[in-house]
Each structure stands twice: as structure tokens, then as C-alpha cells.
Enzyme design. Structure first.
Site, short mmCIF file in Angstrom:
data_model
loop_
_atom_site.label_atom_id
_atom_site.label_comp_id
_atom_site.label_asym_id
_atom_site.label_seq_id
_atom_site.Cartn_x
_atom_site.Cartn_y
_atom_site.Cartn_z
CD GLU A 354 15.42 51.08 -87.25
OE1 GLU A 354 14.42 50.37 -86.87
OE2 GLU A 354 16.47 50.81 -86.58
CD GLU A 478 20.90 52.03 -83.47
OE1 GLU A 478 20.82 50.82 -83.25
OE2 GLU A 478 20.25 52.99 -83.43
#
Length: 577
Positions: A354, A478
Site C-alpha cells: 500500500e 484480500e
């Protein structure tokens, strides 16, 4: 005729005869040599069935014991028509639909060709109309995976504080519109399958199927729960530690402080410990489940003291040179520990997590590098600038085993601006030869993004095409579709959730290059197992495929039935793709 002329004719005939005798053996030898290097065999198999070619006597005899050592990993297997028959790296052929294909096994210069004839699947008795319309119940039969009676516990967090609620995961916040209840027609019941086959088997010809081991301590790790552990062992061949492998858990603060006291405040020795993930690594090794390593470098859940002089959060930051060495030693120690003690268990690493963001980004290299988190400059950017991303991958490549994949992982990957920025970063890393794939986190809502399939700029299909064009592996890391606490957990909303799961898996199958799509999708992971996480009290969340008591939800039935159709027919008719 003169004697000389007669003698000349006889000599010519003798020479021609001798030449023929020599030439013929040479041609024969060449033919025999080519034949010795290639064998062709015929096999017949029924659609939906499997056959282990590596175990056949012809392979053992032709390639020899040396080729079959270590499970025959050095034999290269390929199939000419994957829609007819696929073949795994271990030589297991899966017949998908009626037709003919050539499966090729190569070891060195030797080749075996199996001419595979796939016969149509035998017809079986259909279910009665009553069975076909039976609706899934929120309390499935007791023959389903048993629930655990393990008590919820209060677990110490990594910083020594007591945690009484589960972690929020590793999202700085998935941005999107709030879910609004919508008027939904009466849902059509979904047939209830018997779940006789594991999900990992149904999807094996396209991608690995994963679920995360949640928990913020060893006491609350999902494998400590009988029901969740059984589900994981039965249905999944991939898993991820959602928290317990992050730097805040692996960095050994007391040992690092001792090193600083001994060697000075600019010490670069990094001590690590594995008490939080050792049990999960053993679980995976013993149950033949591969693990995604999550995560080496992240702006969150990496303690501030790690970046400071003397490993003391109250001191100043170390220099870039010192921090680079600390990063290298951390990555080296983590990778070498896992590869030495649990060889082959971790098949990929989320190297950087991220790092693309648009709040005051660094755009030096044409992509938006995160500089801030929670209103403060991140420790990685403060000490190393944008180079921290590149260095992390360089060090991971340096110390990772050759077969271990190196992944960049991020969320909101379908948002156009973020998607384009991530793709720019991926191409830079690929050009450097230090990345293998991208991890996509579709931790999303029932209505966001509004489109999964379709060619709109922010659909998930468009996003997949963009990442597929990079030529890198794609891992869905995810996955979840949340029914937020603001919405009723009604039958209608559970159906909407099931619709989204089904649509996503349809899309992923259609986009996978095993089925003629533009993406090399290698794994798809749901970031949890059970709703209302069983090892916490009063925890309300509705994201996953099983209820809190480990009974299946309609979402599970949907992707099971889809996988069953895919596995048995070898093809799909998908709308909107």
C-alpha cells in the site's frame, strides 16, 4: 565388350552397392536416435476425471529414477489444448471436456507425448425438483464443518497492551460510497450442494484458493479454533497471516536495544523473533498448505523505534544509509529463517504494501508514492524517501529463493487514478527485474465498485485488464464483500452478497489465461473464514463464506456450485464478460 570396360562396370556396381549399405544404416541410426529421444503414447480419460501420468511405468522407464527424484519437479509438463485437458506441474492430467489434446512431458532432450482422448462425462441421475429448490439455511446440517467451543480470549497485543477487540486489518480505510439498503425482490433459493469436494480441487486448474488466518495473537489465531482449522485444511491450499507476520510482531525490540547498547546508536544489526507465526508455519507445513508472506515493508504496524538512533523512539531518525542497512538485514533475516526452517511453505511475499497514495504524494518517478499516514510523514519515507520501495524489492530479490514470488500489494486497485499509478510503479519494478506479481485487495462493499464485470473505467474487469497488460502474475489477496453493521443481515442482503461473490469468481475464471483471458491469475484469497470472528466476543462483521458457527452461507454455496460446474465441464458460459 572389352575387358577394361567390363571391369569398369563391375567396379561401379560394387561402389553403388557399398554406398547403399553405408547410407542406409546412417539413416536408420538417425531415425532410431530421434525415436529414442521421443516416445508417443495414447491414453483415454473421462471428462471430469484425473490421471497421474508421472506414476505411469512409461515415464519411470523412459526418464529414469533421477528425473523422478524430488517428486519429478524437473520434468516439464505442457498441454496443447487446455480447454480439453490441463496438466499440473506434477504430471496430473485433468480431463475437462470431450475432445483430443497432446500432453507433453520433457526432461532434458527426452520427450514423451501422450495423445489424450477425453470422453464425454457419463450422465448421472438428476436431483429431484425438491432438492433443486431447497434453500440454504443459516443453520446448516450438523454434518458441515463442526463449530468450536473454544472460549473467546483477551489477547496481549504486540506492544504489550491488552486487546479486547479484533484489529481492523491493514486498510487505512477503503474509500467508497456508504452502503444504502435497497429494495430487493424475494430471493430465488440456491440449491444446497453436499460440499463433497474441496474448493481447492474445483478451482485447481486455474488458481490456488486461499483464506486468511486471522487473529492478533497466537491465542486468537484461527488455527486455534477447531471449526476454522478444519475448514482451512479441507477447502484451501493457500493462506495468509492477516497480522502475525507484520514487522511489529517479528522485530525483537529488547534484542535490538541490547545490540545498540553494545555497538552504538547507529547499529544496523536487526534481531527478529517468530513466536507469533511459528505455530501457523508448522500448521501449513504439516497440512500441505502454502502461505503468502505478509508483509515485509509497510508504513503501518512497523514500530517507530526501528527507525531511530539506538532503537529508541525518543531519539532522532538514523541516516538513510543506516536505514537501508537495517531494512536489508530485516528482510534477510526474515526470509532466511522461513526458507531454512520451513522450506517451500511460503510461496510468495508481499514485499511492499500500500505505498501508492494521493495525499501529498512524491511523484518523482511518475507514480504517486505515499509520504503521509494519519497526518504524519511515514517513517520509511522520512528516512529513505521514495527509494524505500525500490530497495525493499532489491533486497527481497537478493535473499529470496528463486521460486518465491515477489509481490506488490494494494487496495482500491480498481479506482482509475490509483490503478494507473500502480501500473506505472509495476513497470518500473519489472524493468529492474525485481518483481513477479501484483496483489489486488478487493475488500469492497455490496454496491462498490458498482460494476465488477463490464468495460466502465472503474469496473473490476477493466482493472484486471490493466494489470494483466503488465505481464505480471495477479493474486487476489484480500477478497470480501461486506454487509456493514448499518444494514440488516437479511436474507435479501445475504443473497446480494452471494451474487457479488459469484460474479467475482465468474469474472476471475473468465479473465484467467488458463481459460483464454488476458490475466495470469495464480491465487484468490478471501481475507478470513467465518463471520463474527469466533474467537472474539460481540464482534459484528459479515464478510465471508461461513457463519460464526462454521456453517456455510449462501455465498459459499454459490462459488462451490460455480466451481463444480467449471471442474466438471471445463468451460463456462458467463454473462457480461
Amino acid at each position: 565388350m572389352s575387358k577394361k570396360k567390363h571391369l569398369y562396370i563391375v567396379m561401379c556396381l560394387i561402389l553403388a552397392l557399398v554406398s547403399g549399405l553405408v547410407a542406409e544404416p546412417e539413416a536408420s541410426l538417425a531415425k532410431r536416435a530421434a525415436s529414442a529421444a521421443t516416445k508417443t503414447k495414447k491414453i483415454s480419460i473421462q471428462a471430469g476425471k484425473k490421471k497421474d501420468l508421472k506414476s505411469r511405468a512409461i515415464v519411470r522407464k523412459f526418464f529414469g529414477k533421477k528425473a523422478l527424484a524430488k517428486g519429478g519437479k524437473k520434468i516439464q509438463w505442457t498441454s496443447s489444448k487446455k480447454k480439453v485437458a490441463t496438466v499440473s506441474k506434477k504430471g496430473v492430467v485433468k480431463a475437462r471436456k470431450k475432445g483430443k489434446a497432446v500432453v507433453r512431458a520433457k526432461y532434458g532432450k527426452k520427450v514423451i507425448r501422450f495423445r489424450v482422448t477425453v470422453k464425454a462425462k457419463k450422465k448421472t441421475k438428476t436431483q429431484s425438483d425438491a432438492d433443486k429448490t431447497k434453500a440454504p439455511s443459516s443453520t446448516a446440517p450438523t454434518s458441515a464443518t463442526p463449530s468450536s467451543t473454544a472460549p473467546a480470549s483477551t489477547a496481549p497485543a504486540g506492544n504489550g497492551s491488552t486487546e479486547t477487540t479484533p484489529p481492523s486489518g491493514d486498510k487505512p480505510g477503503v474509500t467508497g460510497p456508504s452502503e444504502q439498503p435497497a429494495s430487493t425482490p424475494t430471493p430465488v433459493p440456491t440449491p444446497v450442494p453436499k460440499l463433497e469436494r474441496p474448493l481447492k480441487e474445483l478451482y485447481q486448474s486455474s488458481f490456488m484458493v486461499g483464506a486468511a488466518i486471522n487473529g492478533s495473537s497466537t491465542d486468537t489465531a484461527a488455527i486455534r479454533h477447531e471449526g476454522m482449522a478444519k475448514i482451512l485444511k479441507t477447502h484451501f491450499n493457500s493462506t495468509t497471516l492477516s497480522n502475525l507476520m507484520k514487522p511489529m510482531y517479528l522485530l525483537d525490540e529488547s534484542a535490538c536495544r541490547e545490540a545498540a547498547a553494545r555497538d552504538g546508536e547507529d547499529v544496523t544489526e536487526v534481531d527478529v523473533k517468530f513466536d507469533t507465526c511459528e505455530e501457523s508455519l508448522r500448521f501449513c507445513r504439516d497440512n500441505n498448505i502454502s502461505m503468502r508472506g505478509h508483509v515485509l515493508v509497510w508504513h503501518d504496524q512497523t514500530p517507530e523505534w526501528f527507525f531511530k538512533k539506538g532503537y529508541d523512539a525518543d531519539n532522532e531518525y538514523v541516516s538513510k544509509e543506516v536505514m537501508e542497512k537495517r531494512m536489508e538485514n530485516y528482510i534477510k533475516n526474515v526470509l532466511e529463517y522461513c526458507q531454512t526452517n520451513y522450506p517451500g511453505v511460503i510461496y510468495c511475499w508481499d514485499v511492499v504494501n500500500e505505498c501508492v497514495d494521493f495525499a501529498n504524494p512524491d511523484t518523482t518517478d511518475g507514480w504517486s508514492c505515499r509520504t503521509m499516514f494519519n497526518g504524519k510523514t511515514t517513517h520509511w519515507y522520512q528516512t529513505m524517501g521514495i527509494d524505500y520501495v525500490y530497495k525493499a524489492f532489491e533486497y527481497a530479490r537478493k535473499y529470496a529463493d528463486p521460486e518465491v514470488k515477489l509481490i506488490y500489494n494494494d487496495f482500491n486497485v480498481f479506482q482509475p487514478a490509483k490503478r494507473d499509478s500502480i501500473c506505472t510503479l509495476l513497470r518500473i519494478l519489472k524493468k529492474k527485474g525485481i518483481i513477479d506479481g501484483v496483489g489486488l485487495q478487493p475488500t469492497v462493499l455490496l454496491s462498490y465498485p458498482s460494476q465488477l464485470k463490464g468495460d466502465s473505467d472503474d469496473s473490476f474487469e477493466t482493472c484486471l485488464r490493466a494489470y494483466g497488460a503488465t505481464g505480471l502474475d495477479i493474486q487476489v489477496t484480500e477478497l470480501s464483500f461486506e454487509i456493514p453493521s448499518s444494514m440488516e443481515r437479511s436474507e435479501a442482503n445475504l443473497k446480494r452478497q452471494a451474487d457479488r461473490y459469484q460474479e467475482m469468481y465468474e469474472l476471475l475464471l473468465a479473465m484467467d489465461d488458463d481459460n483464454g483471458g488476458p490475466c495470469h491469475i495464480t491465487s484468490v484469497s478471501v481475507f478470513g473464514i467465518c463471520d463474527d470472528y469466533p474467537l472474539y466476543d460481540n464482534h459484528r462483521q459479515c464478510l465471508y463464506l461461513w457463519n460464526k458457527d462454521c456453517t456455510p452461507k449462501e455465498a459459499l454455496y454459490r462459488i462451490y456450485l460455480l466451481g463444480e460446474t467449471y471442474a466438471d465441464t471445463g468451460g463456462l458460459t458467463l454473462s457480461g464478460t
